[in-house]
Design an enzyme around this catalytic site. Sequence first.
Site, PDB file in Angstrom:
ATOM      1  N   PRO A 290       7.298   1.206  -6.702  1.00 26.14           N
ATOM      2  CA  PRO A 290       8.437   0.723  -6.609  1.00 26.14           C
ATOM      3  C   PRO A 290       9.275   1.123  -4.852  1.00 26.14           C
ATOM      4  CG  PRO A 290       8.844   2.712  -7.998  1.00 26.14           C
ATOM      5  CD  PRO A 290       7.087   2.241  -7.913  1.00 26.14           C
ATOM      6  N   ASN A 291       9.669   0.264  -4.506  1.00 25.52           N
ATOM      7  CA  ASN A 291      10.402   0.416  -3.400  1.00 25.52           C
ATOM      8  C   ASN A 291       9.417   0.277  -2.104  1.00 25.52           C
ATOM      9  OD1 ASN A 291      13.176   0.921  -4.118  1.00 25.52           O
ATOM     10  ND2 ASN A 291      12.381   2.780  -4.851  1.00 25.52           N
TER      11      ASN A 291
ATOM     12  N   ARG B 223      12.636   0.786   4.965  1.00 27.97           N
ATOM     13  CA  ARG B 223      13.183   1.817   4.272  1.00 27.97           C
ATOM     14  C   ARG B 223      12.768   3.200   4.756  1.00 27.97           C
ATOM     15  NH1 ARG B 223       9.404   3.923  -0.830  1.00 27.97           N
ATOM     16  NH2 ARG B 223      10.993   5.551  -1.728  1.00 27.97           N
TER      17      ARG B 223
ATOM     18  N   TYR C 165       8.799   6.863   6.300  1.00 27.85           N
ATOM     19  CA  TYR C 165       7.642   6.033   5.897  1.00 27.85           C
ATOM     20  C   TYR C 165       6.976   5.215   7.053  1.00 27.85           C
ATOM     21  CZ  TYR C 165       9.118   7.275   1.171  1.00 27.85           C
ATOM     22  OH  TYR C 165       9.440   8.260   0.120  1.00 27.85           O
TER      23      TYR C 165
ATOM     24  N   ASN D  92      -0.603   3.865  -4.926  1.00 30.52           N
ATOM     25  CA  ASN D  92       0.582   4.495  -4.637  1.00 30.52           C
ATOM     26  C   ASN D  92       1.708   4.437  -5.523  1.00 30.52           C
ATOM     27  OD1 ASN D  92       2.808   5.619  -3.444  1.00 30.52           O
ATOM     28  ND2 ASN D  92       2.632   4.725  -1.183  1.00 30.52           N
TER      29      ASN D  92
ATOM     30  N   ALA E 174       7.750   6.476  -6.433  1.00 35.44           N
ATOM     31  CA  ALA E 174       8.664   7.325  -7.632  1.00 35.44           C
ATOM     32  C   ALA E 174       7.921   7.647  -9.022  1.00 35.44           C
ATOM     33  CB  ALA E 174       9.835   6.923  -7.567  1.00 35.44           C
TER      34      ALA E 174
ATOM     35  N   GLU F 230      -5.122   8.351  -5.677  1.00 31.94           N
ATOM     36  CA  GLU F 230      -3.748   8.244  -5.428  1.00 31.94           C
ATOM     37  C   GLU F 230      -3.542   8.576  -4.063  1.00 31.94           C
ATOM     38  OE1 GLU F 230      -1.571  10.619  -8.094  1.00 31.94           O
ATOM     39  OE2 GLU F 230      -0.105  11.203  -6.582  1.00 31.94           O
TER      40      GLU F 230
ATOM     41  N   HIS G  35      -0.284   8.732  -0.836  1.00 32.33           N
ATOM     42  CA  HIS G  35       1.097   8.668  -0.641  1.00 32.33           C
ATOM     43  C   HIS G  35       1.383   8.648   0.947  1.00 32.33           C
ATOM     44  CE1 HIS G  35       2.306   9.480  -4.654  1.00 32.33           C
ATOM     45  NE2 HIS G  35       1.322  10.403  -4.670  1.00 32.33           N
TER      46      HIS G  35
ATOM     47  N   SER H 239       3.920   9.602   2.978  1.00 33.45           N
ATOM     48  CA  SER H 239       4.567  10.599   3.386  1.00 33.45           C
ATOM     49  C   SER H 239       3.788  12.241   2.674  1.00 33.45           C
ATOM     50  CB  SER H 239       6.131  10.818   3.101  1.00 33.45           C
ATOM     51  OG  SER H 239       6.076  11.006   1.597  1.00 33.45           O
TER      52      SER H 239
ATOM     53  N   ARG I 184       8.190  17.861   1.114  1.00 30.59           N
ATOM     54  CA  ARG I 184       9.603  17.291   0.855  1.00 30.59           C
ATOM     55  C   ARG I 184      10.161  17.878  -0.442  1.00 30.59           C
ATOM     56  NH1 ARG I 184       8.820  10.886   0.538  1.00 30.59           N
ATOM     57  NH2 ARG I 184      11.036  11.232   0.820  1.00 30.59           N
TER      58      ARG I 184
HETATM   59  C1  DQA Z   1       5.611   8.029  -1.563  1.00 33.79           C
HETATM   60  C2  DQA Z   1       6.228   9.319  -1.987  1.00 33.79           C
HETATM   61  C3  DQA Z   1       6.898   9.451  -2.974  1.00 33.79           C
HETATM   62  O1  DQA Z   1       7.474  10.732  -3.491  1.00 33.79           O
HETATM   63  C4  DQA Z   1       8.343   8.360  -3.107  1.00 33.79           C
HETATM   64  O2  DQA Z   1       8.973   8.189  -4.320  1.00 33.79           O
HETATM   65  C5  DQA Z   1       7.902   6.978  -2.598  1.00 33.79           C
HETATM   66  C6  DQA Z   1       6.675   6.813  -1.712  1.00 33.79           C
HETATM   67  C7  DQA Z   1       4.934   8.022  -0.336  1.00 33.79           C
HETATM   68  O3  DQA Z   1       4.179   7.006  -0.248  1.00 33.79           O
HETATM   69  O4  DQA Z   1       5.073   8.867   0.590  1.00 33.79           O
HETATM   70  O5  DQA Z   1       8.441   5.861  -2.928  1.00 33.79           O
HETATM   71  O6  DQA Z   1       4.712   7.703  -2.915  1.00 33.79           O
END
Ligand code: DQA
Length: 142
Positions: free
Chosen positions: A10-11, A18, A23, A75, A78, A99, A101, A103, A108
């Site tokens: 998501p997102n 964003r 990011y 990825n 959330a 997995e 990410h 960031s 964080r």
């Molecule tokens: C994320 C890190 C997650 O905590 C966050 O909710 C994201 C992006 C990252 O790629 O850094 O949406 O997965």
Amino acid sequence: MKTVAVINGPNLDRLGRREPEIYGSFSLDDLKSRLKSEATGLGVSLQFYQSNHEGALVDLFGQLADGGIDGVILNGAAYTHTSVALRDAVSASGLRVIEVHISNIYGREAFRKHSYTAPVCEGVITGLGLNGYSCALQHLAQ
Ligand code: DQA
């Protein structure tokens, strides 16, 4: 030829717009183009997915598990921190899953430090931006 799927949660469709200070300024299409080109160089066939919906991600793992894929770069965004369903889908798939990410989730908020999916993945790469996806792709291509 190996086939690798990249699954973004998501997102991540809003990358570039964003929170660019977290990011980066690249878009999801930029990521897709870069990985497609790297996959070609590695002799890997790449599939690319993004969904904002938890159930759609669970469905996708089931489909990929039945589809004879060689590895997944996930990825879960959330849902990483909330979804037992996604963890179960990863575990039940029996697939090699890395997995990733963008960031550094350990630098964080406290709620990001826990990943439901990490224990059922082969490995985790966090905080390397787009390079994390490239590292995971190279690993799965070997
Ligand atoms: C994320 C890190 C997650 O905590 C966050 O909710 C994201 C992006 C990252 O790629 O850094 O949406 O997965």
